[in-house]
Motif scaffolding. Sequence first.
Motif, PDB file in Angstrom:
ATOM      1  N   ALA A  70      10.787  31.283  51.532  1.00 38.02           N
ATOM      2  CA  ALA A  70      10.735  31.850  52.878  1.00 38.02           C
ATOM      3  C   ALA A  70      10.780  30.751  53.926  1.00 38.02           C
ATOM      4  O   ALA A  70      10.209  29.669  53.739  1.00 38.02           O
ATOM      5  CB  ALA A  70       9.470  32.685  53.055  1.00 38.02           C
ATOM      6  N   LEU A  71      11.454  31.039  55.037  1.00 34.83           N
ATOM      7  CA  LEU A  71      11.485  30.172  56.208  1.00 34.83           C
ATOM      8  C   LEU A  71      10.900  30.941  57.372  1.00 34.83           C
ATOM      9  O   LEU A  71      11.389  32.019  57.725  1.00 34.83           O
ATOM     10  CB  LEU A  71      12.919  29.753  56.524  1.00 34.83           C
ATOM     11  N   ASP A  72       9.841  30.396  57.990  1.00 27.91           N
ATOM     12  CA  ASP A  72       9.211  31.000  59.158  1.00 27.91           C
ATOM     13  C   ASP A  72       9.705  30.253  60.388  1.00 27.91           C
ATOM     14  O   ASP A  72       9.347  29.091  60.618  1.00 27.91           O
ATOM     15  CB  ASP A  72       7.682  30.895  59.026  1.00 27.91           C
ATOM     16  N   LEU A  73      10.554  30.909  61.188  1.00 27.15           N
ATOM     17  CA  LEU A  73      11.129  30.316  62.399  1.00 27.15           C
ATOM     18  C   LEU A  73      10.170  30.499  63.571  1.00 27.15           C
ATOM     19  O   LEU A  73       9.749  31.608  63.859  1.00 27.15           O
ATOM     20  CB  LEU A  73      12.460  30.990  62.736  1.00 27.15           C
ATOM     21  N   GLY A  74       9.872  29.399  64.278  1.00 24.98           N
ATOM     22  CA  GLY A  74       8.937  29.494  65.393  1.00 24.98           C
ATOM     23  C   GLY A  74       7.580  29.926  64.900  1.00 24.98           C
ATOM     24  O   GLY A  74       7.003  30.896  65.382  1.00 24.98           O
ATOM     25  N   CYS A  75       7.035  29.176  63.953  1.00 28.03           N
ATOM     26  CA  CYS A  75       5.836  29.613  63.228  1.00 28.03           C
ATOM     27  C   CYS A  75       4.576  29.618  64.076  1.00 28.03           C
ATOM     28  O   CYS A  75       3.590  30.264  63.713  1.00 28.03           O
ATOM     29  CB  CYS A  75       5.624  28.741  62.004  1.00 28.03           C
ATOM     30  N   GLY A  76       4.561  28.901  65.222  1.00 29.00           N
ATOM     31  CA  GLY A  76       3.348  28.860  66.044  1.00 29.00           C
ATOM     32  C   GLY A  76       2.165  28.356  65.230  1.00 29.00           C
ATOM     33  O   GLY A  76       2.306  27.410  64.434  1.00 29.00           O
ATOM     34  N   VAL A 101       2.150  23.164  65.437  1.00 33.35           N
ATOM     35  CA  VAL A 101       2.220  22.827  64.017  1.00 33.35           C
ATOM     36  C   VAL A 101       0.919  22.180  63.553  1.00 33.35           C
ATOM     37  O   VAL A 101       0.441  22.450  62.437  1.00 33.35           O
ATOM     38  CB  VAL A 101       3.437  21.920  63.734  1.00 33.35           C
ATOM     39  N   ASP A 102       0.324  21.342  64.403  1.00 30.81           N
ATOM     40  CA  ASP A 102      -0.981  20.759  64.047  1.00 30.81           C
ATOM     41  C   ASP A 102      -2.014  21.858  63.776  1.00 30.81           C
ATOM     42  O   ASP A 102      -2.785  21.781  62.811  1.00 30.81           O
ATOM     43  CB  ASP A 102      -1.485  19.855  65.169  1.00 30.81           C
ATOM     44  N   TRP A 103      -2.013  22.854  64.638  1.00 32.52           N
ATOM     45  CA  TRP A 103      -2.934  23.989  64.479  1.00 32.52           C
ATOM     46  C   TRP A 103      -2.644  24.737  63.175  1.00 32.52           C
ATOM     47  O   TRP A 103      -3.552  25.073  62.409  1.00 32.52           O
ATOM     48  CB  TRP A 103      -2.820  24.896  65.694  1.00 32.52           C
ATOM     49  N   ALA A 104      -1.355  24.984  62.931  1.00 28.77           N
ATOM     50  CA  ALA A 104      -0.967  25.688  61.704  1.00 28.77           C
ATOM     51  C   ALA A 104      -1.356  24.887  60.460  1.00 28.77           C
ATOM     52  O   ALA A 104      -1.824  25.460  59.461  1.00 28.77           O
ATOM     53  CB  ALA A 104       0.541  25.947  61.720  1.00 28.77           C
ATOM     54  N   GLU A 105      -1.196  23.580  60.517  1.00 22.79           N
ATOM     55  CA  GLU A 105      -1.571  22.749  59.371  1.00 22.79           C
ATOM     56  C   GLU A 105      -3.078  22.783  59.131  1.00 22.79           C
ATOM     57  O   GLU A 105      -3.523  22.796  57.976  1.00 22.79           O
ATOM     58  CB  GLU A 105      -1.095  21.315  59.601  1.00 22.79           C
ATOM     59  N   GLU A 106      -3.855  22.823  60.214  1.00 16.28           N
ATOM     60  CA  GLU A 106      -5.307  22.957  60.068  1.00 16.28           C
ATOM     61  C   GLU A 106      -5.654  24.253  59.350  1.00 16.28           C
ATOM     62  O   GLU A 106      -6.476  24.274  58.423  1.00 16.28           O
ATOM     63  CB  GLU A 106      -5.980  22.930  61.442  1.00 16.28           C
ATOM     64  N   ARG A 107      -5.021  25.336  59.775  1.00 15.64           N
ATOM     65  CA  ARG A 107      -5.278  26.625  59.136  1.00 15.64           C
ATOM     66  C   ARG A 107      -4.861  26.599  57.664  1.00 15.64           C
ATOM     67  O   ARG A 107      -5.541  27.178  56.800  1.00 15.64           O
ATOM     68  CB  ARG A 107      -4.534  27.734  59.876  1.00 15.64           C
ATOM     69  N   ALA A 108      -3.739  25.947  57.383  1.00 15.61           N
ATOM     70  CA  ALA A 108      -3.271  25.886  55.996  1.00 15.61           C
ATOM     71  C   ALA A 108      -4.242  25.092  55.130  1.00 15.61           C
ATOM     72  O   ALA A 108      -4.527  25.480  53.980  1.00 15.61           O
ATOM     73  CB  ALA A 108      -1.874  25.266  55.955  1.00 15.61           C
ATOM     74  N   PHE A 117       5.573  22.158  56.612  1.00 16.08           N
ATOM     75  CA  PHE A 117       5.760  22.344  58.045  1.00 16.08           C
ATOM     76  C   PHE A 117       6.755  21.322  58.585  1.00 16.08           C
ATOM     77  O   PHE A 117       6.796  20.174  58.139  1.00 16.08           O
ATOM     78  CB  PHE A 117       4.422  22.201  58.780  1.00 16.08           C
ATOM     79  N   HIS A 118       7.547  21.776  59.562  1.00  9.11           N
ATOM     80  CA  HIS A 118       8.544  20.926  60.202  1.00  9.11           C
ATOM     81  C   HIS A 118       8.371  21.030  61.716  1.00  9.11           C
ATOM     82  O   HIS A 118       8.239  22.136  62.259  1.00  9.11           O
ATOM     83  CB  HIS A 118       9.966  21.372  59.840  1.00  9.11           C
ATOM     84  N   ARG A 119       8.404  19.894  62.398  1.00 13.57           N
ATOM     85  CA  ARG A 119       8.344  19.849  63.855  1.00 13.57           C
ATOM     86  C   ARG A 119       9.752  19.601  64.379  1.00 13.57           C
ATOM     87  O   ARG A 119      10.358  18.575  64.051  1.00 13.57           O
ATOM     88  CB  ARG A 119       7.409  18.733  64.324  1.00 13.57           C
ATOM     89  N   GLY A 120      10.265  20.513  65.188  1.00 18.95           N
ATOM     90  CA  GLY A 120      11.589  20.293  65.754  1.00 18.95           C
ATOM     91  C   GLY A 120      12.411  21.548  65.862  1.00 18.95           C
ATOM     92  O   GLY A 120      11.923  22.671  65.734  1.00 18.95           O
TER      93      GLY A 120
END
Length: 254
Positions: A70-76, A101-108, A117-120
């Motif tokens: 799966a690819l999550d576009l604009g994952c917030g 992405v930092d926030w999402a990585e914390e949650r993960a 996660f990818h930034r860009g």
Amino acid sequence: MDRNIRTVDDVLKLLDGLFAPEADRWTVEAGTWWDGFYTDRSKPVPFFVAKPDESLVSYLGRSLITPGRALDLGCGPGRNALHLASRGFQVDAVDLSPTAVDWAEERAREAGADIRFHRGDAFALTATELGGPYDLIYDSGCFHHLPPHRRISYLALLDRALAPGGHLALTCFASGEMGSELSDTDFYHQSGLHGGLAYTPESLRWIFSELTEVELRRMHDEPAESPYFGEPFLWTALFRRDAQDLAGGSRTES
């Protein structure tokens, strides 16, 4: 004297430049705008909640989609990426905003979820970086922030990244409820996206006419105590890429 138009990509980039920086919220340069948006996590923004879309939960519950890549576009902040990972998907998630992405990585990390996660800019990421093809491309709120000409890039991304038999799941602003009702042409006259574009069911069916519609409906309104996210000002749509869709060739624009 500039003579720098040679490819379709050059034209797309020229059109990008017609939008004022503060209104152009989808390019990498606009990542700073989104960074500011995500900095204050206490804001009462509906999609800041750590809840998956009710539509995503529904698709899974009815086996309309099944685990795969799966690819999550604009994952917030990663709320849908985390749910996909919890259901057995191998997940790539991309967002323009490093803060998001930092926030999402914390949650993960807190959930013990293995997500790449990818930034860009998803349109600029290579096939190697993304790791597709994907059985599911999930977009909860990215599409309606694109200027009209970048639909070309969006469809090209689907062409190269969505596997045969794979699904596009999309939520976007519903015409008459949320988002700008301006015509495509008028956005270029006014050099702004006015917070995002509204879509009708007919326009979505036309734009994604090379895919097979599985379901298109208004998102359910979920109460605050619900474990799921749902706002009725959004369309939620599920499209499938059938094998015969590949016969006509792929778009090459980025």
